[in-house]
Design a protein around this motif. Structure first.
Motif, PDB file in Angstrom:
ATOM      1  N   PHE A  55      18.601   3.096  15.752  1.00  0.00           N
ATOM      2  CA  PHE A  55      18.331   3.366  14.340  1.00  0.00           C
ATOM      3  C   PHE A  55      19.593   3.361  13.485  1.00  0.00           C
ATOM      4  O   PHE A  55      19.566   2.934  12.336  1.00  0.00           O
ATOM      5  CB  PHE A  55      17.598   4.706  14.197  1.00  0.00           C
ATOM      6  CG  PHE A  55      17.130   4.978  12.805  1.00  0.00           C
ATOM      7  CD1 PHE A  55      16.091   4.241  12.253  1.00  0.00           C
ATOM      8  CD2 PHE A  55      17.728   5.947  12.034  1.00  0.00           C
ATOM      9  CE1 PHE A  55      15.657   4.475  10.972  1.00  0.00           C
ATOM     10  CE2 PHE A  55      17.290   6.192  10.747  1.00  0.00           C
ATOM     11  CZ  PHE A  55      16.261   5.457  10.218  1.00  0.00           C
ATOM     12  N   ASN A  56      20.728   3.828  14.019  1.00  0.00           N
ATOM     13  CA  ASN A  56      21.934   3.989  13.208  1.00  0.00           C
ATOM     14  C   ASN A  56      23.121   3.137  13.627  1.00  0.00           C
ATOM     15  O   ASN A  56      24.157   3.164  12.972  1.00  0.00           O
ATOM     16  CB  ASN A  56      22.385   5.459  13.225  1.00  0.00           C
ATOM     17  CG  ASN A  56      21.400   6.343  12.524  1.00  0.00           C
ATOM     18  OD1 ASN A  56      20.877   5.989  11.485  1.00  0.00           O
ATOM     19  ND2 ASN A  56      21.121   7.491  13.103  1.00  0.00           N
ATOM     20  N   THR A  57      23.038   2.425  14.738  1.00  0.00           N
ATOM     21  CA  THR A  57      24.189   1.698  15.257  1.00  0.00           C
ATOM     22  C   THR A  57      23.753   0.356  15.841  1.00  0.00           C
ATOM     23  O   THR A  57      22.708   0.267  16.470  1.00  0.00           O
ATOM     24  CB  THR A  57      24.902   2.517  16.354  1.00  0.00           C
ATOM     25  OG1 THR A  57      25.182   3.824  15.859  1.00  0.00           O
ATOM     26  CG2 THR A  57      26.211   1.870  16.772  1.00  0.00           C
ATOM     27  N   THR A  58      24.587  -0.653  15.639  1.00  0.00           N
ATOM     28  CA  THR A  58      24.414  -1.947  16.297  1.00  0.00           C
ATOM     29  C   THR A  58      25.513  -2.072  17.341  1.00  0.00           C
ATOM     30  O   THR A  58      26.686  -1.878  17.037  1.00  0.00           O
ATOM     31  CB  THR A  58      24.514  -3.099  15.283  1.00  0.00           C
ATOM     32  OG1 THR A  58      23.477  -2.956  14.316  1.00  0.00           O
ATOM     33  CG2 THR A  58      24.373  -4.452  15.965  1.00  0.00           C
ATOM     34  N   TYR A  59      25.120  -2.374  18.571  1.00  0.00           N
ATOM     35  CA  TYR A  59      26.052  -2.538  19.682  1.00  0.00           C
ATOM     36  C   TYR A  59      26.100  -4.016  20.050  1.00  0.00           C
ATOM     37  O   TYR A  59      25.067  -4.676  20.062  1.00  0.00           O
ATOM     38  CB  TYR A  59      25.584  -1.739  20.903  1.00  0.00           C
ATOM     39  CG  TYR A  59      25.392  -0.271  20.628  1.00  0.00           C
ATOM     40  CD1 TYR A  59      26.463   0.613  20.732  1.00  0.00           C
ATOM     41  CD2 TYR A  59      24.153   0.226  20.273  1.00  0.00           C
ATOM     42  CE1 TYR A  59      26.282   1.971  20.471  1.00  0.00           C
ATOM     43  CE2 TYR A  59      23.970   1.573  20.011  1.00  0.00           C
ATOM     44  CZ  TYR A  59      25.030   2.443  20.119  1.00  0.00           C
ATOM     45  OH  TYR A  59      24.856   3.767  19.860  1.00  0.00           O
ATOM     46  N   TYR A  60      27.289  -4.520  20.363  1.00  0.00           N
ATOM     47  CA  TYR A  60      27.401  -5.914  20.764  1.00  0.00           C
ATOM     48  C   TYR A  60      28.713  -6.157  21.497  1.00  0.00           C
ATOM     49  O   TYR A  60      29.591  -5.303  21.534  1.00  0.00           O
ATOM     50  CB  TYR A  60      27.274  -6.857  19.567  1.00  0.00           C
ATOM     51  CG  TYR A  60      28.330  -6.685  18.491  1.00  0.00           C
ATOM     52  CD1 TYR A  60      29.404  -7.553  18.408  1.00  0.00           C
ATOM     53  CD2 TYR A  60      28.240  -5.682  17.543  1.00  0.00           C
ATOM     54  CE1 TYR A  60      30.361  -7.423  17.409  1.00  0.00           C
ATOM     55  CE2 TYR A  60      29.189  -5.541  16.544  1.00  0.00           C
ATOM     56  CZ  TYR A  60      30.248  -6.413  16.480  1.00  0.00           C
ATOM     57  OH  TYR A  60      31.190  -6.282  15.502  1.00  0.00           O
ATOM     58  N   THR A  61      28.806  -7.331  22.120  1.00  0.00           N
ATOM     59  CA  THR A  61      30.013  -7.748  22.822  1.00  0.00           C
ATOM     60  C   THR A  61      30.638  -8.902  22.054  1.00  0.00           C
ATOM     61  O   THR A  61      29.953  -9.862  21.703  1.00  0.00           O
ATOM     62  CB  THR A  61      29.672  -8.203  24.257  1.00  0.00           C
ATOM     63  OG1 THR A  61      29.013  -7.130  24.930  1.00  0.00           O
ATOM     64  CG2 THR A  61      30.922  -8.598  25.014  1.00  0.00           C
ATOM     65  N   ALA A  62      31.938  -8.779  21.774  1.00  0.00           N
ATOM     66  CA  ALA A  62      32.685  -9.832  21.084  1.00  0.00           C
ATOM     67  C   ALA A  62      33.640 -10.472  22.082  1.00  0.00           C
ATOM     68  O   ALA A  62      34.393  -9.775  22.762  1.00  0.00           O
ATOM     69  CB  ALA A  62      33.459  -9.247  19.909  1.00  0.00           C
ATOM     70  N   GLN A  63      33.598 -11.792  22.171  1.00  0.00           N
ATOM     71  CA  GLN A  63      34.452 -12.510  23.108  1.00  0.00           C
ATOM     72  C   GLN A  63      35.582 -13.208  22.357  1.00  0.00           C
ATOM     73  O   GLN A  63      35.345 -13.930  21.389  1.00  0.00           O
ATOM     74  CB  GLN A  63      33.646 -13.541  23.891  1.00  0.00           C
ATOM     75  CG  GLN A  63      34.461 -14.267  24.938  1.00  0.00           C
ATOM     76  CD  GLN A  63      33.617 -15.251  25.727  1.00  0.00           C
ATOM     77  OE1 GLN A  63      32.404 -15.265  25.632  1.00  0.00           O
ATOM     78  NE2 GLN A  63      34.279 -16.090  26.500  1.00  0.00           N
ATOM     79  N   THR A  64      36.814 -12.981  22.818  1.00  0.00           N
ATOM     80  CA  THR A  64      37.996 -13.652  22.276  1.00  0.00           C
ATOM     81  C   THR A  64      38.677 -14.411  23.426  1.00  0.00           C
ATOM     82  O   THR A  64      38.271 -14.290  24.577  1.00  0.00           O
ATOM     83  CB  THR A  64      39.002 -12.651  21.681  1.00  0.00           C
ATOM     84  OG1 THR A  64      39.554 -11.860  22.739  1.00  0.00           O
ATOM     85  CG2 THR A  64      38.358 -11.742  20.647  1.00  0.00           C
TER      86      THR A  64
END
Length: 95
Positions: A55-64
Motif C-alpha cells: 500500500f505504501n511502498t514499491t520494491y524493486y531491483t535495479a541492475q547496473t
C-alpha cells in the motif's frame, strides 16, 4: 460561507488535490523507477525488475554494470497527497 456548502467545497478541494498530487507517485512506472534509482545510486541503471507494491511502498531491483541494488520507493495515495506530486527519492542498497 454557508455551512451547507462547506462539505461539497471540501470534497471538491480534496478531489482536485488528489488529481494534482501526481499519479506517478501512486503507482510509479518502470522508467520512473529507473530514473529515481539512477539518481540515488549515481550510476546508470540498465534495467529494473522484480517490481512489487504494497500500500505504501514499491520494491524493486535495479541492475547496473556494477551489480544489483534492492530499492524501495515510497508510493501510494497518501504519499502522493503528502508530497503533492513532487518525486521522493528511492532508497537503494547493494545486494
Amino acid at each position: 460561507m454557508n455551512s451547507s456548502r462547506t462539505v461539497p467545497v471540501l470534497i471538491l478541494f480534496a478531489t482536485v488535490a488528489l488529481a494534482v498530487s501526481g499519479c506517478q507517485t501512486v503507482k510509479p512506472g518502470e522508467s520512473d523507477l529507473k530514473d529515481r534509482a539512477q539518481t540515488t545510486i549515481g550510476k546508470p541503471v540498465i534495467k529494473v525488475s522484480n517490481i512489487r507494491n504494497d500500500f505504501n511502498t514499491t520494491y524493486y531491483t535495479a541492475q547496473t554494470d556494477g551489480g544489483e541494488y534492492k530499492c524501495e520507493l515510497p508510493s501510494g495515495p497518501m504519499v502522493a497527497l503528502g508530497s503533492m506530486g513532487m518525486g521522493l527519492g528511492a532508497q537503494c542498497t547493494k545486494q
